[in-house]
Design a protein around this motif. Structure first.
Motif, PDB file in Angstrom:
ATOM      1  N   GLU A 135      -1.045  10.087  -6.860  1.00 32.98           N
ATOM      2  CA  GLU A 135       0.187   9.882  -5.856  1.00 32.98           C
ATOM      3  C   GLU A 135      -0.293   9.948  -4.549  1.00 32.98           C
ATOM      4  O   GLU A 135       0.132  10.592  -3.854  1.00 32.98           O
ATOM      5  CB  GLU A 135       1.605  10.491  -6.509  1.00 32.98           C
ATOM      6  CG  GLU A 135       1.813  10.304  -7.319  1.00 32.98           C
ATOM      7  CD  GLU A 135       3.533  10.980  -7.537  1.00 32.98           C
ATOM      8  OE1 GLU A 135       3.835  11.943  -7.578  1.00 32.98           O
ATOM      9  OE2 GLU A 135       4.256  10.474  -8.604  1.00 32.98           O
ATOM     10  N   VAL A 136      -1.720   9.738  -3.801  1.00 35.09           N
ATOM     11  CA  VAL A 136      -2.215   9.364  -2.637  1.00 35.09           C
ATOM     12  C   VAL A 136      -2.598   8.170  -2.216  1.00 35.09           C
ATOM     13  O   VAL A 136      -3.268   7.737  -3.146  1.00 35.09           O
ATOM     14  CB  VAL A 136      -2.878  10.670  -2.235  1.00 35.09           C
ATOM     15  CG1 VAL A 136      -2.903  11.813  -3.417  1.00 35.09           C
ATOM     16  CG2 VAL A 136      -4.465  10.326  -3.315  1.00 35.09           C
ATOM     17  N   ALA A 137      -2.652   8.345  -0.758  1.00 37.98           N
ATOM     18  CA  ALA A 137      -3.604   6.644  -0.604  1.00 37.98           C
ATOM     19  C   ALA A 137      -4.550   7.347   0.563  1.00 37.98           C
ATOM     20  O   ALA A 137      -3.675   8.444   0.845  1.00 37.98           O
ATOM     21  CB  ALA A 137      -2.292   6.160   0.237  1.00 37.98           C
ATOM     22  N   TYR A 155       2.312  -1.037  -6.947  1.00 39.57           N
ATOM     23  CA  TYR A 155       1.987  -0.011  -7.546  1.00 39.57           C
ATOM     24  C   TYR A 155       3.057   1.637  -8.239  1.00 39.57           C
ATOM     25  O   TYR A 155       2.876   1.735  -9.385  1.00 39.57           O
ATOM     26  CB  TYR A 155       0.961   1.297  -6.522  1.00 39.57           C
ATOM     27  CG  TYR A 155      -1.053   0.305  -6.330  1.00 39.57           C
ATOM     28  CD1 TYR A 155      -1.455   0.652  -7.072  1.00 39.57           C
ATOM     29  CD2 TYR A 155      -0.488   0.240  -5.298  1.00 39.57           C
ATOM     30  CE1 TYR A 155      -2.321   0.027  -6.798  1.00 39.57           C
ATOM     31  CE2 TYR A 155      -1.395  -0.483  -4.761  1.00 39.57           C
ATOM     32  CZ  TYR A 155      -3.142  -0.610  -5.897  1.00 39.57           C
ATOM     33  OH  TYR A 155      -3.979  -0.463  -5.627  1.00 39.57           O
ATOM     34  N   GLY A 156       4.855   0.583  -7.552  1.00 42.98           N
ATOM     35  CA  GLY A 156       5.518   1.718  -7.861  1.00 42.98           C
ATOM     36  C   GLY A 156       5.771   2.421  -7.365  1.00 42.98           C
ATOM     37  O   GLY A 156       6.626   3.347  -7.455  1.00 42.98           O
ATOM     38  N   LEU A 157       5.283   2.930  -6.168  1.00 41.38           N
ATOM     39  CA  LEU A 157       5.103   3.957  -5.429  1.00 41.38           C
ATOM     40  C   LEU A 157       5.657   3.110  -3.393  1.00 41.38           C
ATOM     41  O   LEU A 157       5.632   2.339  -3.575  1.00 41.38           O
ATOM     42  CB  LEU A 157       3.679   4.284  -5.292  1.00 41.38           C
ATOM     43  CG  LEU A 157       3.161   4.337  -6.740  1.00 41.38           C
ATOM     44  CD1 LEU A 157       1.048   5.201  -6.116  1.00 41.38           C
ATOM     45  CD2 LEU A 157       3.376   6.168  -6.860  1.00 41.38           C
ATOM     46  N   PHE A 158       5.719   4.556  -2.479  1.00 45.58           N
ATOM     47  CA  PHE A 158       5.741   4.235  -1.833  1.00 45.58           C
ATOM     48  C   PHE A 158       5.651   5.470  -0.985  1.00 45.58           C
ATOM     49  O   PHE A 158       5.926   7.008  -1.270  1.00 45.58           O
ATOM     50  CB  PHE A 158       7.734   3.623  -1.290  1.00 45.58           C
ATOM     51  CG  PHE A 158       8.296   5.257  -1.313  1.00 45.58           C
ATOM     52  CD1 PHE A 158       8.914   5.350  -0.266  1.00 45.58           C
ATOM     53  CD2 PHE A 158       9.363   6.032  -2.335  1.00 45.58           C
ATOM     54  CE1 PHE A 158       9.694   6.574   0.140  1.00 45.58           C
ATOM     55  CE2 PHE A 158       9.992   6.822  -2.491  1.00 45.58           C
ATOM     56  CZ  PHE A 158      10.731   6.831  -1.403  1.00 45.58           C
ATOM     57  N   TYR A 187      13.391  13.446   2.333  1.00 43.35           N
ATOM     58  CA  TYR A 187      11.799  13.907   1.766  1.00 43.35           C
ATOM     59  C   TYR A 187      10.687  13.522   2.501  1.00 43.35           C
ATOM     60  O   TYR A 187       9.522  14.520   2.930  1.00 43.35           O
ATOM     61  CB  TYR A 187      11.308  11.673   1.656  1.00 43.35           C
ATOM     62  CG  TYR A 187      12.126  11.566   0.373  1.00 43.35           C
ATOM     63  CD1 TYR A 187      11.479  11.701  -0.951  1.00 43.35           C
ATOM     64  CD2 TYR A 187      12.946  10.400   0.514  1.00 43.35           C
ATOM     65  CE1 TYR A 187      11.650  10.975  -1.883  1.00 43.35           C
ATOM     66  CE2 TYR A 187      13.797   9.332  -0.759  1.00 43.35           C
ATOM     67  CZ  TYR A 187      13.063  10.277  -2.237  1.00 43.35           C
ATOM     68  OH  TYR A 187      13.260   9.670  -3.211  1.00 43.35           O
ATOM     69  N   GLY A 188      11.566  14.434   3.579  1.00 43.45           N
ATOM     70  CA  GLY A 188      11.354  14.990   4.421  1.00 43.45           C
ATOM     71  C   GLY A 188      10.845  14.387   6.144  1.00 43.45           C
ATOM     72  O   GLY A 188      10.597  13.015   5.863  1.00 43.45           O
ATOM     73  N   LEU A 243       2.416   9.597  -1.942  1.00 43.73           N
ATOM     74  CA  LEU A 243       3.370   8.741  -1.983  1.00 43.73           C
ATOM     75  C   LEU A 243       4.270   9.186  -3.266  1.00 43.73           C
ATOM     76  O   LEU A 243       4.081  10.571  -3.725  1.00 43.73           O
ATOM     77  CB  LEU A 243       2.319   7.872  -2.557  1.00 43.73           C
ATOM     78  CG  LEU A 243       0.979   7.130  -1.604  1.00 43.73           C
ATOM     79  CD1 LEU A 243       0.014   6.497  -2.674  1.00 43.73           C
ATOM     80  CD2 LEU A 243       1.768   6.909  -0.562  1.00 43.73           C
ATOM     81  N   ARG A 244       5.140   8.810  -3.773  1.00 43.09           N
ATOM     82  CA  ARG A 244       6.526   9.420  -4.489  1.00 43.09           C
ATOM     83  C   ARG A 244       6.622   7.879  -5.044  1.00 43.09           C
ATOM     84  O   ARG A 244       7.036   6.407  -4.387  1.00 43.09           O
ATOM     85  CB  ARG A 244       6.989   9.695  -3.846  1.00 43.09           C
ATOM     86  CG  ARG A 244       7.351  10.919  -2.741  1.00 43.09           C
ATOM     87  CD  ARG A 244       8.484  11.393  -2.350  1.00 43.09           C
ATOM     88  NE  ARG A 244       7.907  12.639  -1.044  1.00 43.09           N
ATOM     89  CZ  ARG A 244       7.975  13.939  -1.332  1.00 43.09           C
ATOM     90  NH1 ARG A 244       8.000  14.150  -2.234  1.00 43.09           N
ATOM     91  NH2 ARG A 244       7.800  14.870  -0.076  1.00 43.09           N
TER      92      ARG A 244
END
Length: 486
Positions: A135-137, A155-158, A187-188, A243-244
């Motif tokens: 869960e990183v880019a 990827y289903g991530l944001f 989410y900060g 990523l989340r």
């Protein structure tokens, strides 16, 4: 849409020992440009000219373009190695370097003079890697916030941070200012989504700080130091971002109230509930009137203040029911908006406000503890009466960050380009009151060159001394983005 503070009087800046000045600076810049042309013939470097004027300003200082004949020199590196070479060459000749992303900043953080060298990161725009299981880019600084999320969608991530300028601002610029945005409530801000950075320092060296892992406590937290440092400590050339998963559902809920005070007071009902929205935006009466005037909407027909809320995740129906009960109990007219109507409301939030050419305006991005939001809105009439201005604000109410707009009618015959001092004085008064409430003079736009006097209100002498010491340790000649942030 920029809502910058009126530019304050010049503030004392960090000295730059060894930096060239005057005619010597111009000669030094020419030597830098000559060496880059010889050593890096593939690098696009533009000399000071009319064509580079845009690189002298950011979104908040564009009005200055009318008084600028020639812009700064600009380099457009396409790799970290080219950034290193440019910075190293500039350091050799004592030429100041101004890092620049998309130029969407709202505090004068990327302004540059004719004898400075702008290093634009707009061509460092690759998404280097996406790791769904971690869960990183890994991204370069020129990647636009919205484009990153379009890239991540399959990827289903944001990537969570979403400043209002998300469709034009770059990740590097977001990192430089520790940009916030609407989703900060859940989410900060940017800092919470940055795991590691590759940074070119003032001597041209490249350092890696942080960790790819979520946890990591080896050494001092230099990632947090660089995030929000506005380019005065180094130039980010790559970032490992957290990523989340894209939420399984999102829903927009509106709650209108009769008055600004009633809407501000209602925020406590959300905090006391079990619901944790991803976005909580608050519009006071004057902001609703402004949006209706400039966008042709009819928000004021629904009430005198608005809470615009986004829920996300599992159990969306249960969340919505609990939120409705909490807000109706304090007098809210609550609507679960359709997807289409919700999108229209969010677009009005992002770009619905406008400015009357017959008025001067100034703005800001003060923040207070969210429990004190009713007090800061209640203080607006005090400042209005004291300075003869009008104030309205929209707020990221989930984290207490307000964006006030201070206006004053331009008298007939007055020069519209010369703002009277009461605009800036009113902005300072609001910032001072935010500090009294335990807040800050800048929640997300940064200090840049426009708010140095406000930073002096918040930072103690000892704190400023420590920050200047860090600056000297990393940039002893004071050549990186001089005169900004601290």
């Amino acid at each position: 849409m920029p809502t910058e503070l009126a530019t304050p009087a010049p503030t004392a800046q960090l000295s730059a020992p060894g930096a060239a000045t005057g005619a010597e600076t111009a000669e030094s810049l020419q030597r830098v440009l000559g060496e880059l042309a010889t050593g890096l013939p593939q690098l696009d470097v533009r000399v000071p000219s009319v064509e580079t004027r845009e690189y002298a300003v950011d979104a908040s200082t564009r009005a200055r373009l009318a008084g600028i004949d020639l812009g700064p020199a600009v380099a457009f590196p396409t790799s970290a190695e080219e950034v290193q070479a440019v910075v190293r060459t500039a350091a050799k000749h004592g030429v100041a370097v101004v890092p620049r992303g998309a130029g969407s900043g709202l505090a004068g953080g990327a302004t540059a003079g004719q004898q400075q060298l702008v290093v634009s990161t707009e061509r460092l725009n690759r998404v280097v890697e996406v790791s769904p299981l971690d869960e990183v880019a890994v991204v370069e600084p020129g990647v636009i916030n919205a484009e990153l999320n379009r890239h991540l969608e399959p990827y289903g991530l944001f990537y969570a941070p979403d400043p209002a300028s998300w469709d034009i601002s770059s990740i590097g610029g977001n990192i430089a200012t520790n940009a916030g945005g609407l989703r900060c409530a859940k989410y900060g801000v940017t800092r919470e989504s940055i795991l590691a950075l590759d940074v070119v320092l003032a001597d041209g060296s490249l350092v890696h700080v942080g960790h790819r892992s979520i946890k990591g406590v080896t050494g001092l937290d230099l990632v947090s130091l660089f995030v929000g440092s506005e380019g005065i400590l180094g130039i980010v050339v790559a970032a490992t971002v957290r990523l989340r998963p894209i939420p399984v559902a999102r829903r927009t809920v509106s709650a209108f109230f009769a008055t600004t005070a009633a809407g501000a007071d209602a925020l406590a009902a959300i905090t006391r509930s079990t619901v944790r929205p991803s976005v909580v935006e608050f519009f006071d009466s004057r902001t609703l009137e402004n949006i209706d005037k400039h966008s042709g909407s009819t928000l004021t027909a629904r009430g005198g203040a608005l809470l615009l809320i986004e829920l996300d995740g599992y159990g969306i129906d249960e969340q919505s029911a609990d939120l409705r009960a909490a807000l109706e109990a304090v007098g809210g007219l609550v609507t679960e908006e359709s997807a289409e109507d919700g999108e229209s409301l969010w677009e009005l939030r992002r770009s619905g406000r406008g400015f009357d050419p017959a008025e001067w305006f100034a703005g800001g991005d003060i923040a207070v503890p969210k429990s004190r939001i009713p007090e800061i809105f209640a203080h607006f009439p005090v400042v209005e009466q004291r300075f003869g201005v009008t104030i309205g604000a929209v707020a990221h109410a989930g984290d207490g960050n307000l964006h006030p707009v201070i206006t004053l009618r331009i008298p007939e015959g007055a020069d519209p380009t010369v703002q009277p001092p009461q605009l800036h004085d009113a902005a300072v008064a609001l910032a001072e009151y935010a500090l009294e409430l335990g807040g800050t003079v800048s929640g997300e736009h940064g200090i840049g060159s426009s708010k140095l006097d406000l930073a002096a209100l918040e930072l103690s002498d000892r704190s400023r001394e420590a920050q200047h010491a860090i600056k000297r340790a990393l940039d002893p000649a004071g050549l990186l983005n001089p005169g900004k942030a601290i």
